[in-house]
Design a protein around this motif. Structure first.
Motif, mmCIF file in Angstrom:
data_model
loop_
_atom_site.group_PDB
_atom_site.id
_atom_site.type_symbol
_atom_site.label_atom_id
_atom_site.label_comp_id
_atom_site.label_asym_id
_atom_site.label_seq_id
_atom_site.Cartn_x
_atom_site.Cartn_y
_atom_site.Cartn_z
ATOM 1 N N ARG A 36 -10.147 -7.996 65.638
ATOM 2 C CA ARG A 36 -11.582 -8.332 65.592
ATOM 3 C C ARG A 36 -12.203 -7.784 64.307
ATOM 4 N NH1 ARG A 36 -15.739 -5.236 67.891
ATOM 5 N NH2 ARG A 36 -14.097 -3.809 68.565
ATOM 6 N N PRO A 37 -12.993 -8.593 63.575
ATOM 7 C CA PRO A 37 -13.603 -8.093 62.340
ATOM 8 C C PRO A 37 -14.679 -7.046 62.617
ATOM 9 C CG PRO A 37 -14.316 -10.353 62.765
ATOM 10 C CD PRO A 37 -13.306 -10.015 63.822
ATOM 11 N N LEU A 38 -14.663 -5.963 61.865
ATOM 12 C CA LEU A 38 -15.644 -4.888 62.015
ATOM 13 C C LEU A 38 -16.536 -4.780 60.788
ATOM 14 C CD1 LEU A 38 -13.203 -2.204 63.445
ATOM 15 C CD2 LEU A 38 -14.873 -3.547 64.741
ATOM 16 N N GLY A 86 -21.239 -12.044 58.553
ATOM 17 C CA GLY A 86 -21.249 -12.017 60.019
ATOM 18 C C GLY A 86 -22.272 -11.031 60.532
ATOM 19 N N ALA A 87 -23.033 -11.442 61.524
ATOM 20 C CA ALA A 87 -24.126 -10.621 62.041
ATOM 21 C C ALA A 87 -23.605 -9.278 62.530
ATOM 22 C CB ALA A 87 -24.816 -11.353 63.183
ATOM 23 N N GLY A 88 -24.326 -8.237 62.170
ATOM 24 C CA GLY A 88 -23.994 -6.903 62.676
ATOM 25 C C GLY A 88 -22.838 -6.224 61.971
ATOM 26 N N LEU A 89 -22.190 -6.922 61.035
ATOM 27 C CA LEU A 89 -21.077 -6.294 60.311
ATOM 28 C C LEU A 89 -21.607 -5.616 59.049
ATOM 29 C CD1 LEU A 89 -18.284 -9.022 60.557
ATOM 30 C CD2 LEU A 89 -18.862 -7.216 62.172
ATOM 31 N N ARG A 90 -20.925 -4.554 58.656
ATOM 32 C CA ARG A 90 -21.317 -3.835 57.441
ATOM 33 C C ARG A 90 -20.383 -4.182 56.282
ATOM 34 N NH1 ARG A 90 -24.640 1.155 57.607
ATOM 35 N NH2 ARG A 90 -25.479 1.365 59.712
ATOM 36 N N LEU A 91 -20.977 -4.252 55.090
ATOM 37 C CA LEU A 91 -20.211 -4.515 53.874
ATOM 38 C C LEU A 91 -20.077 -3.213 53.092
ATOM 39 C CD1 LEU A 91 -18.901 -6.793 52.130
ATOM 40 C CD2 LEU A 91 -21.082 -6.924 50.898
ATOM 41 N N SER A 92 -18.843 -2.829 52.783
ATOM 42 C CA SER A 92 -18.611 -1.649 51.943
ATOM 43 C C SER A 92 -18.749 -2.042 50.484
ATOM 44 C CB SER A 92 -17.201 -1.087 52.155
ATOM 45 O OG SER A 92 -17.073 -0.574 53.451
ATOM 46 N N ILE A 93 -19.544 -1.290 49.756
ATOM 47 C CA ILE A 93 -19.768 -1.563 48.332
ATOM 48 C C ILE A 93 -19.393 -0.316 47.541
ATOM 49 C CG2 ILE A 93 -21.497 -2.152 46.589
ATOM 50 C CD1 ILE A 93 -23.039 -3.664 48.763
#
Length: 240
Positions: A36-38, A86-93
């Motif tokens: 599942r994508p986190l 995707g809603a609710g997912l965090r992007l690492s930058i």
């Protein structure tokens, strides 16, 4: 790299920065139990020039005193894809401490939903002033950002880094993950990091998971979040 002279490299780089010509691809971070994508990690890709691959761009930028400008351009481009993962997912930058301490452009800061961001601290150069770094991170954390420490190993630098920054996420370096299924020493290091993270309520993410045996070994040790070629390759973000 190769044969490019510094003036040519500088000209290409400034041109790329001014035009924000940074392509962002996203590598998924997944729950290794069920795929599942986190979330995802934003990775910068640059025009195919004499400079070479991504790492060469950042190395050249550091050498030319353009690292902060290049990272800010990458941040602007990454900010545009946050809503697409995707809603609710965090992007690492990825941002280096020097760029954070120097300050991010106010228009960029105000235009980002920081509750969707993990600031992944990269170390092109060692941190000299933790007080300044924490002061720079404070307003972003207050706005909802998480902070991750990248490439965590078992060395003193990593541990002092963790003590000084108190991150939300610890990313375990690919050098420790690779072959963990067949190496009791690597497994012991990860077991230590699992216990440490659980004690402090931190999230642990394994980087560079590339085989089924590594995935199983990590799950047995209690590491549930991971990224790597086995789990999903970096790819373009589909925007509407």
């Amino acid at each position: 790299g190769g044969t490019a002279n510094p003036d040519e490299v500088r000209a290409i780089m400034i041109d790329t920065i001014e035009a924000d010509r940074v392509t962002i691809v996203v590598q998924p971070v997944v729950d290794m139990r069920d795929g599942r994508p986190l979330g995802g990690e934003a990775l910068a890709r640059f025009p195919d020039t004499v400079i070479g691959p991504t790492a060469a761009w950042f190395a050249a930028a550091l050498e030319l005193g353009l690292l902060e400008e290049l990272e800010r351009a990458a941040l602007r481009c990454a900010a545009r894809v946050i809503d697409s993962i995707g809603a609710g997912l965090r992007l690492s930058i990825n941002l280096s401490p020097s760029t954070l301490v120097a300050g991010l452009p106010p228009d960029v800061v105000s235009g980002i939903d920081w509750t969707r961001v993990v600031i992944e601290l990269t170390e092109h150069v060692p941190v000299v002033d933790y007080e300044a770094l924490n002061a720079a991170l404070a307003p972003l954390r207050e706005a909802g950002a998480w902070v991750a420490i990248d490439d965590t190993g078992a060395g003193f630098a990593s541990l002092s880094h963790i003590m000084n920054i108190r991150p939300d996420v610890i990313k375990v370096d690919i050098g420790i993950i690779r072959g963990i299924d067949a190496d009791p020493v690597r497994a012991a290091v990860v077991a230590m990091l699992v216990e440490f993270s659980e004690g402090l309520g931190l999230t642990l993410v394994a980087e560079g998971v590339s085989t089924e045996a590594e995935r199983r070994a990590l799950l047995d040790l209690g590491v549930f979040e991971g990224q790597g070629f086995l789990l999903g390759r970096p790819g373009p973000v589909v925007t509407d």
